[in-house]
Design an enzyme around this catalytic site. Structure first.
Site, PDB file in Angstrom:
ATOM      1  N   CYS A   1     -11.265  -0.452   3.119  1.00 44.70           N
ATOM      2  CA  CYS A   1     -10.687  -1.267   4.219  1.00 44.70           C
ATOM      3  C   CYS A   1     -10.163   0.243   4.662  1.00 44.70           C
ATOM      4  CB  CYS A   1      -9.469  -1.973   4.444  1.00 44.70           C
ATOM      5  SG  CYS A   1      -9.426  -3.669   4.128  1.00 44.70           S
TER       6      CYS A   1
ATOM      7  N   ARG B   1       0.954  -1.245  -0.290  1.00 50.58           N
ATOM      8  CA  ARG B   1      -0.234  -0.243   0.047  1.00 50.58           C
ATOM      9  C   ARG B   1       1.020   1.786   0.198  1.00 50.58           C
ATOM     10  NH1 ARG B   1      -3.419  -3.521  -0.923  1.00 50.58           N
ATOM     11  NH2 ARG B   1      -4.949  -3.732   0.072  1.00 50.58           N
TER      12      ARG B   1
ATOM     13  N   GLU C   1      -5.523   3.497   6.212  1.00 48.92           N
ATOM     14  CA  GLU C   1      -4.671   2.974   4.812  1.00 48.92           C
ATOM     15  C   GLU C   1      -5.564   4.230   3.920  1.00 48.92           C
ATOM     16  OE1 GLU C   1      -6.059  -0.910   2.930  1.00 48.92           O
ATOM     17  OE2 GLU C   1      -6.473   0.464   1.162  1.00 48.92           O
TER      18      GLU C   1
HETATM   19  N1  EPU Z   1     -11.468 -12.008   9.310  1.00 45.74           N
HETATM   20  C1  EPU Z   1     -12.474 -12.321  10.158  1.00 45.74           C
HETATM   21  N2  EPU Z   1     -12.484 -11.038  10.604  1.00 45.74           N
HETATM   22  C2  EPU Z   1     -12.535 -10.497   9.955  1.00 45.74           C
HETATM   23  C3  EPU Z   1     -12.296 -10.169   8.487  1.00 45.74           C
HETATM   24  C4  EPU Z   1     -11.320 -10.543   8.810  1.00 45.74           C
HETATM   25  O1  EPU Z   1     -12.267 -13.182  10.951  1.00 45.74           O
HETATM   26  O2  EPU Z   1     -13.720  -9.276  10.734  1.00 45.74           O
HETATM   27  C5  EPU Z   1     -10.440 -12.835   8.567  1.00 45.74           C
HETATM   28  C6  EPU Z   1     -10.985 -13.005   7.503  1.00 45.74           C
HETATM   29  O3  EPU Z   1     -11.729 -14.809   7.261  1.00 45.74           O
HETATM   30  C7  EPU Z   1     -10.003 -14.132   6.720  1.00 45.74           C
HETATM   31  C8  EPU Z   1      -8.163 -13.116   7.308  1.00 45.74           C
HETATM   32  O4  EPU Z   1      -8.775 -12.670   8.174  1.00 45.74           O
HETATM   33  O5  EPU Z   1      -9.390 -15.696   7.697  1.00 45.74           O
HETATM   34  C9  EPU Z   1      -8.097 -11.638   5.803  1.00 45.74           C
HETATM   35  O6  EPU Z   1      -9.200 -11.492   5.411  1.00 45.74           O
HETATM   36  P1  EPU Z   1      -9.645 -10.749   4.199  1.00 45.74           P
HETATM   37  O7  EPU Z   1      -9.043 -12.361   3.365  1.00 45.74           O
HETATM   38  O8  EPU Z   1     -10.553 -10.414   4.061  1.00 45.74           O
HETATM   39  O9  EPU Z   1      -7.687 -10.105   3.862  1.00 45.74           O
HETATM   40  P2  EPU Z   1      -7.669  -8.642   4.899  1.00 45.74           P
HETATM   41  O10 EPU Z   1      -6.502  -9.129   4.311  1.00 45.74           O
HETATM   42  O11 EPU Z   1      -8.378  -8.156   6.049  1.00 45.74           O
HETATM   43  C10 EPU Z   1      -7.193  -7.463   2.014  1.00 45.74           C
HETATM   44  C11 EPU Z   1      -6.993  -6.198   1.780  1.00 45.74           C
HETATM   45  C12 EPU Z   1      -8.359  -5.967   1.475  1.00 45.74           C
HETATM   46  C13 EPU Z   1      -8.900  -6.642  -0.215  1.00 45.74           C
HETATM   47  C14 EPU Z   1      -9.046  -8.167   0.717  1.00 45.74           C
HETATM   48  C15 EPU Z   1      -9.498  -9.286   0.361  1.00 45.74           C
HETATM   49  C16 EPU Z   1      -6.045  -4.716   3.318  1.00 45.74           C
HETATM   50  C17 EPU Z   1      -5.595  -3.544   5.008  1.00 45.74           C
HETATM   51  N3  EPU Z   1      -7.042  -5.025   2.893  1.00 45.74           N
HETATM   52  O12 EPU Z   1      -8.084  -7.709   3.753  1.00 45.74           O
HETATM   53  O13 EPU Z   1      -8.416  -4.231   0.790  1.00 45.74           O
HETATM   54  O14 EPU Z   1      -9.642  -6.836  -0.496  1.00 45.74           O
HETATM   55  O15 EPU Z   1      -7.400  -8.256   1.074  1.00 45.74           O
HETATM   56  O16 EPU Z   1      -8.121  -9.992  -0.699  1.00 45.74           O
HETATM   57  O17 EPU Z   1      -4.910  -4.788   2.765  1.00 45.74           O
HETATM   58  C18 EPU Z   1      -8.766  -2.510   0.398  1.00 45.74           C
HETATM   59  O18 EPU Z   1      -8.183  -1.877   0.674  1.00 45.74           O
HETATM   60  O19 EPU Z   1      -9.752  -1.346   1.095  1.00 45.74           O
HETATM   61  C19 EPU Z   1      -8.928  -3.354   0.817  1.00 45.74           C
HETATM   62  C20 EPU Z   1     -10.744  -3.551   0.868  1.00 45.74           C
END
Ligand code: EPU
Length: 328
Positions: free
Chosen positions: A226, A176, A320
């Site tokens: 996010c 990012r 972010e």
């Molecule tokens: N999880 C939870 N509870 C929550 C959220 C997530 O248990 O409330 C768990 C999920 O079940 C999963 C893990 O955490 O096992 C990772 O969650 P997720 O796949 O949603 O990925 P993330 O790391 O939370 C990142 C990016 C998102 C992108 C998703 C999908 C960042 C800050 N966020 O989220 O990007 O859409 O991966 O690949 O890097 C954005 O940048 O605006 C954004 C939404």
């Protein structure tokens, strides 16, 4: 931030015929909140974007260039300068190279590339906003990051007023992060290099990504995606030093990155409300305006979340989302 003088306003109005006064930013942000921009203009070409920036510089007023309004939080007091919406939307595909102006919607680039039988950018159908914004923040989701497909970035460098074509290696991309977050530029466009592939397969991937996003993220709600960056750690000792390090999913340990959404969820903050601002019940990294919310409450909510995560895990989350019009 000092108010603009009548002379400055008249100068900008003379140079940019389409400029609007006191435009509510709540109309232009995915958060659906934010006070008025003193001056607001839509730049529908790259030349128009440069003219708008140069006009602000000549008038001696602050300016802010935004794309889709998907990753910004604008203060309730608005922005006392010129808000420029990058709506320069030319795009062309030649063999495996996709050339876009910065105002092209990222998901549109993903779809058009897939339709042209190119692969490697399908994941970007899940990225809100414009390609210029995606380059600025090295956007990524579902395993992809824009840095992996960017060949060059066309940008105007504000320090010396020169127009640059940066090769990927000069863009200092990180999680990012990019050069453009650290040295002021106006991103005008970029060229992506993708892999020749198969249209049907690319479209299937694209549709799967859309379905996964819909299942995991509160897409119908007003938010800036996010709110926080995920937390990167270097090695196991850093992980062990955390105040709380039990129950961390193996995938996050292997990736050396803790999902901020997961941390918020673990801290019991899903569904937490403050005024009309709420932490999503679906994904902890989404802060939602349930209607009539104020930027001030978003800031209060992010502070509360940060304090709770700091107290519970010993991790200081970083924003972010870009804050605009706060305390300049
Ligand atoms: N999880 C939870 N509870 C929550 C959220 C997530 O248990 O409330 C768990 C999920 O079940 C999963 C893990 O955490 O096992 C990772 O969650 P997720 O796949 O949603 O990925 P993330 O790391 O939370 C990142 C990016 C998102 C992108 C998703 C999908 C960042 C800050 N966020 O989220 O990007 O859409 O991966 O690949 O890097 C954005 O940048 O605006 C954004 C939404």
């Amino acid at each position: 931030m000092t108010p603009l003088s009548d002379e400055q306003i008249a100068f900008v109005q003379g140079a940019l015929p389409g400029v609007i006064l006191h435009e509510a930013m709540s109309k232009h942000t995915n958060f659906r909140l934010g006070g008025p921009a003193a001056l607001y203009v839509v730049a529908s070409s790259s030349d128009g974007l440069l003219t708008a920036v140069q006009t602000a510089l000549q008038a001696g007023i602050p300016f802010y260039v935004f794309g889709g309004g998907s990753n910004i939080l604008v203060s309730d007091d608005g922005y006392k300068g010129l808000m420029i919406q990058a709506a320069n939307r030319e795009m062309s595909i030649h063999e495996n190279r996709v050339k876009c102006e910065s105002g092209v919607i990222t998901a549109f680039v993903a779809r058009k590339s897939a339709e042209a039988g190119l692969s490697g950018f399908e994941w970007a159908v899940g990225v809100p906003g414009t390609i210029g914004g995606a380059v600025y923040g090295n956007a990524g989701c579902f395993g992809g990051e824009i840095k992996d497909v960017v060949a060059t970035v066309d940008a105007y460098r504000l320090s010396d007023g020169s127009r640059m074509e940066y090769p990927n290696a000069a863009c200092a991309f990180g999680y990012r992060d990019s050069l453009f977050k650290h040295e002021p530029h106006v991103i005008l466009g970029c060229t992506l290099t993708l892999q020749p592939g198969d249209t049907d397969a690319a479209m299937r991937t694209l549709n799967e990504i859309n379905a996964r996003r819909k299942a995991k993220q509160p897409l119908a709600e007003a938010s800036a995606g996010c709110m926080f960056k995920n937390f990167d750690f270097r090695d196991e000792s850093e992980l062990k030093a955390l105040r709380r390090n039990s129950d961390i999913p193996q995938g996050m340990i292997e990736a050396k990155r803790l999902s901020a959404g997961w941390l918020v969820d673990q801290a019991g903050l899903l569904g937490k409300t403050m005024g009309n601002i709420k932490v999503s019940d679906k994904h902890g990294n989404f802060i939602i305006n349930t209607g009539g919310g104020r930027a001030q409450d978003v800031v209060a909510m992010t502070s509360l979340v940060k304090m709770k995560i700091r107290d519970e895990f010993g991790i200081m989350l970083e924003d972010e989302v870009q804050l605009v019009g706060f305390g300049e």
